[in-house]
Design a protein around this motif. Structure first.
Motif, PDB file in Angstrom:
ATOM      1  N   LEU A  83      32.370  12.187  58.242  1.00  0.00           N
ATOM      2  CA  LEU A  83      32.336  12.320  56.880  1.00  0.00           C
ATOM      3  C   LEU A  83      31.712  13.556  56.938  1.00  0.00           C
ATOM      4  CD1 LEU A  83      32.919   8.595  55.326  1.00  0.00           C
ATOM      5  CD2 LEU A  83      34.858  10.682  56.483  1.00  0.00           C
ATOM      6  N   SER A  84      30.254  14.078  56.813  1.00  0.00           N
ATOM      7  CA  SER A  84      29.628  14.955  56.340  1.00  0.00           C
ATOM      8  C   SER A  84      30.100  16.363  56.979  1.00  0.00           C
ATOM      9  CB  SER A  84      28.450  15.075  56.727  1.00  0.00           C
ATOM     10  OG  SER A  84      27.207  14.018  55.902  1.00  0.00           O
ATOM     11  N   GLY A  85      30.475  16.079  58.263  1.00  0.00           N
ATOM     12  CA  GLY A  85      31.508  17.533  58.987  1.00  0.00           C
ATOM     13  C   GLY A  85      32.628  17.825  58.940  1.00  0.00           C
ATOM     14  N   GLN A  86      33.961  16.968  58.176  1.00  0.00           N
ATOM     15  CA  GLN A  86      34.503  17.606  57.702  1.00  0.00           C
ATOM     16  C   GLN A  86      35.029  17.945  56.596  1.00  0.00           C
ATOM     17  OE1 GLN A  86      36.690  16.039  55.043  1.00  0.00           O
ATOM     18  NE2 GLN A  86      34.544  15.391  53.999  1.00  0.00           N
ATOM     19  N   THR A  87      36.198  19.047  57.125  1.00  0.00           N
ATOM     20  CA  THR A  87      36.430  20.093  55.638  1.00  0.00           C
ATOM     21  C   THR A  87      37.320  20.116  54.398  1.00  0.00           C
ATOM     22  OG1 THR A  87      37.590  21.645  57.181  1.00  0.00           O
ATOM     23  CG2 THR A  87      34.348  22.044  57.353  1.00  0.00           C
ATOM     24  N   GLN A  88      37.809  19.106  55.541  1.00  0.00           N
ATOM     25  CA  GLN A  88      39.523  18.903  53.946  1.00  0.00           C
ATOM     26  C   GLN A  88      38.862  18.620  53.059  1.00  0.00           C
ATOM     27  OE1 GLN A  88      39.196  17.085  57.691  1.00  0.00           O
ATOM     28  NE2 GLN A  88      40.542  18.282  58.458  1.00  0.00           N
ATOM     29  N   ASN A  89      38.168  17.763  52.608  1.00  0.00           N
ATOM     30  CA  ASN A  89      37.384  17.067  50.849  1.00  0.00           C
ATOM     31  C   ASN A  89      35.737  17.538  50.676  1.00  0.00           C
ATOM     32  OD1 ASN A  89      36.240  15.134  48.597  1.00  0.00           O
ATOM     33  ND2 ASN A  89      38.336  14.121  49.437  1.00  0.00           N
ATOM     34  N   LEU A  90      35.992  18.728  50.405  1.00  0.00           N
ATOM     35  CA  LEU A  90      33.683  19.142  50.022  1.00  0.00           C
ATOM     36  C   LEU A  90      33.226  18.335  49.394  1.00  0.00           C
ATOM     37  CD1 LEU A  90      34.918  22.944  49.847  1.00  0.00           C
ATOM     38  CD2 LEU A  90      34.711  21.597  51.633  1.00  0.00           C
ATOM     39  N   GLN A  91      33.844  17.338  48.841  1.00  0.00           N
ATOM     40  CA  GLN A  91      33.603  16.509  48.243  1.00  0.00           C
ATOM     41  C   GLN A  91      32.927  15.026  48.694  1.00  0.00           C
ATOM     42  OE1 GLN A  91      31.408  16.980  45.113  1.00  0.00           O
ATOM     43  NE2 GLN A  91      30.400  15.447  45.054  1.00  0.00           N
ATOM     44  N   ILE A 113      22.914  17.670  66.995  1.00  0.00           N
ATOM     45  CA  ILE A 113      23.891  18.629  66.743  1.00  0.00           C
ATOM     46  C   ILE A 113      24.694  19.204  65.943  1.00  0.00           C
ATOM     47  CG2 ILE A 113      24.964  20.083  68.935  1.00  0.00           C
ATOM     48  CD1 ILE A 113      23.165  19.068  70.919  1.00  0.00           C
ATOM     49  N   THR A 114      25.450  17.657  65.855  1.00  0.00           N
ATOM     50  CA  THR A 114      26.347  17.823  64.895  1.00  0.00           C
ATOM     51  C   THR A 114      26.277  18.149  63.837  1.00  0.00           C
ATOM     52  OG1 THR A 114      27.869  16.424  66.420  1.00  0.00           O
ATOM     53  CG2 THR A 114      28.428  16.692  63.923  1.00  0.00           C
ATOM     54  N   MET A 115      24.977  17.446  63.376  1.00  0.00           N
ATOM     55  CA  MET A 115      24.641  17.575  62.241  1.00  0.00           C
ATOM     56  C   MET A 115      24.001  19.272  61.615  1.00  0.00           C
ATOM     57  SD  MET A 115      22.004  14.258  61.828  1.00  0.00           S
ATOM     58  CE  MET A 115      21.351  14.846  60.102  1.00  0.00           C
ATOM     59  N   SER A 116      23.519  19.973  62.623  1.00  0.00           N
ATOM     60  CA  SER A 116      22.985  21.298  62.599  1.00  0.00           C
ATOM     61  C   SER A 116      24.202  22.456  62.225  1.00  0.00           C
ATOM     62  CB  SER A 116      22.683  21.921  64.028  1.00  0.00           C
ATOM     63  OG  SER A 116      21.491  20.583  64.198  1.00  0.00           O
ATOM     64  N   GLU A 117      25.738  22.056  63.027  1.00  0.00           N
ATOM     65  CA  GLU A 117      26.807  22.342  62.897  1.00  0.00           C
ATOM     66  C   GLU A 117      27.208  22.481  61.533  1.00  0.00           C
ATOM     67  OE1 GLU A 117      29.026  20.913  65.389  1.00  0.00           O
ATOM     68  OE2 GLU A 117      28.705  22.330  67.567  1.00  0.00           O
ATOM     69  N   TYR A 118      27.014  21.692  60.478  1.00  0.00           N
ATOM     70  CA  TYR A 118      27.553  21.115  59.351  1.00  0.00           C
ATOM     71  C   TYR A 118      26.986  21.456  58.822  1.00  0.00           C
ATOM     72  CZ  TYR A 118      25.485  16.582  57.717  1.00  0.00           C
ATOM     73  OH  TYR A 118      25.029  15.484  57.596  1.00  0.00           O
ATOM     74  N   LEU A 119      25.472  22.081  58.762  1.00  0.00           N
ATOM     75  CA  LEU A 119      23.832  22.403  57.764  1.00  0.00           C
ATOM     76  C   LEU A 119      24.177  23.655  57.912  1.00  0.00           C
ATOM     77  CD1 LEU A 119      20.892  19.449  58.619  1.00  0.00           C
ATOM     78  CD2 LEU A 119      22.053  20.048  56.706  1.00  0.00           C
ATOM     79  N   VAL A 120      24.623  24.364  58.930  1.00  0.00           N
ATOM     80  CA  VAL A 120      24.928  25.998  59.081  1.00  0.00           C
ATOM     81  C   VAL A 120      26.069  26.232  58.336  1.00  0.00           C
ATOM     82  CG1 VAL A 120      25.436  27.827  60.446  1.00  0.00           C
ATOM     83  CG2 VAL A 120      23.968  26.253  61.732  1.00  0.00           C
TER      84      VAL A 120
END
Length: 366
Positions: free
Chosen positions: A257-265, A292-299
């Motif tokens: 859910l942290s990595g999805q972009t449809q709902n930023l909040q 690795i997945t977390m690094s992507e959404y942190l970027v």
């Protein structure tokens, strides 16, 4: 001695004339008779005697326009919910809709008595369908409204309201309405120390975590769940409890859910929960497969123009670096490059602000 005196009232046949006063046109007589019944009902041995002729008149008086009559009638109903048998009779007589309506009273005593009575009834799962059959989930809406009333919230916690919320979450995992309102009520009541302890001891945390991985809940419902969890994580005891109890599936759900972009909040809420997790050996083992997945959404967070996302990204990195494996992954990565860019931008902003040399506030407001 007091209990013996109450029993004597029943044995001497004085209950019947007391109940007859319910039919009086005098509000004072009604008020006193309700108070007498409440005191008699406080003794478990007396409750059975009142169930035959007293229930329906009490429910009528609980809707009285006289505030003292209503208060004492509701007080009596509260005592009658303290045993399983009398509670079952009350529910069959239609007490639940009356008690729910009383939650909207302007009298904080009536609100407290009715809420406590409903908590007692809700402690037995067989009564849940009657609760939830009330149109438009009026009960949950009324309980949420109660959070902004003058009724003592600590008292509601003490009477088991959070236990009820935990049970509802546990037994109705696919109901968006129940989960949404329960999340809001838990957030409100957890602002008190007693509320935090009650959350610890109830099914609230496990129910909220289970909702995270439900395949049927909408993003809007998950937004309320994660907002509640993020709020609970601001308290040390609950942060430790959640860090201890979170499962692999639930941690995976938070990362996804942290990595999805449809709902930023929703993304922000989930990432904020992860950023507060205590980096114990167990949590590190649960997080490592997702680095690795977390690094992507942190970027993505660090590139976001919204400063709150940048701050959350930095806080998360700081927490994850407690694990040497993440520190090694961070070295010479895109995430580290972006982190240095944010650092450079922040330093440039700081230098520009120094050029302005703002006037000291004390010189403006001596």
């Amino acid at each position: 001695m007091i209990s013996v005196c109450k029993d004597l009232v029943i044995e001497m046949g004085m209950l019947v004339p007391i109940l007859e006063l319910f039919q009086s046109d005098d509000p004072t007589a009604q008020c006193h008779s309700c108070a007498c019944v409440a005191m008699l009902a406080s003794s478990e041995s007396n409750r059975d005697a009142m169930m035959v002729d007293g229930i329906i008149p009490l429910l009528v008086l609980a809707k009285s326009y006289d505030p003292l009559v209503q208060q004492n009638a509701t007080w009596a109903l509260l005592y009658l919910t303290q045993s399983d048998w009398s509670t079952r009779i009350l529910c069959q007589a239609g007490a639940i809709p009356v008690l729910v309506l009383l939650l909207q009273s302007s009298d904080s005593e009536v609100q407290f008595y009715s809420c406590t009575a409903l908590c007692n009834i809700a402690a037995v799962q067989e009564h849940h369908p009657k609760f939830l059959s009330i149109g438009g989930h009026y009960l949950l809406k009324s309980l949420l409204t109660l959070m902004s009333s003058s009724v003592q919230k600590e008292a509601l916690v003490n009477e088991g309201l959070l236990d009820v919320m935990g049970q509802l979450l546990h037994h109705h995992r696919s109901s968006s309405v129940i989960i949404t309102y329960s999340s809001k009520i838990i957030s409100n009541l957890s602002s008190f120390c007693m509320g935090q302890q009650a959350v610890m001891e109830s099914l609230c945390l496990s129910g909220l975590l289970q909702a995270l991985v439900s395949p049927v809940l909408s993003d809007e419902t998950l937004l309320h769940v994660t907002s509640c969890l993020n709020h609970l994580m601001t308290f040390d005891s609950l942060k430790s409890k959640l860090s201890e109890t979170a499962t692999s599936e639930q941690v995976s759900g938070l990362v996804k859910l942290s990595g999805q972009t449809q709902n930023l909040q929703l993304s922000y809420n989930c990432a904020a929960i992860i950023s507060k997790l205590e980096m114990t050996g167990e949590i590190i083992q649960l997080l490592r497969p997702h680095y690795i997945t977390m690094s992507e959404y942190l970027v993505v967070f660090l590139k976001n123009k919204d400063v709150k996302f940048q701050h959350l990204g930095i806080v998360t990195i700081f927490n994850l670096k407690k694990d040497g494996d993440f520190s090694a992954l961070l070295s010479n990565s895109e995430l580290e490059v972006q982190l240095w860019k944010v650092h450079a931008q922040t330093e440039k902003t700081r230098q520009l602000l120094l050029m302005i040399q703002p006037i000291c506030p004390s010189s403006v407001n001596p």
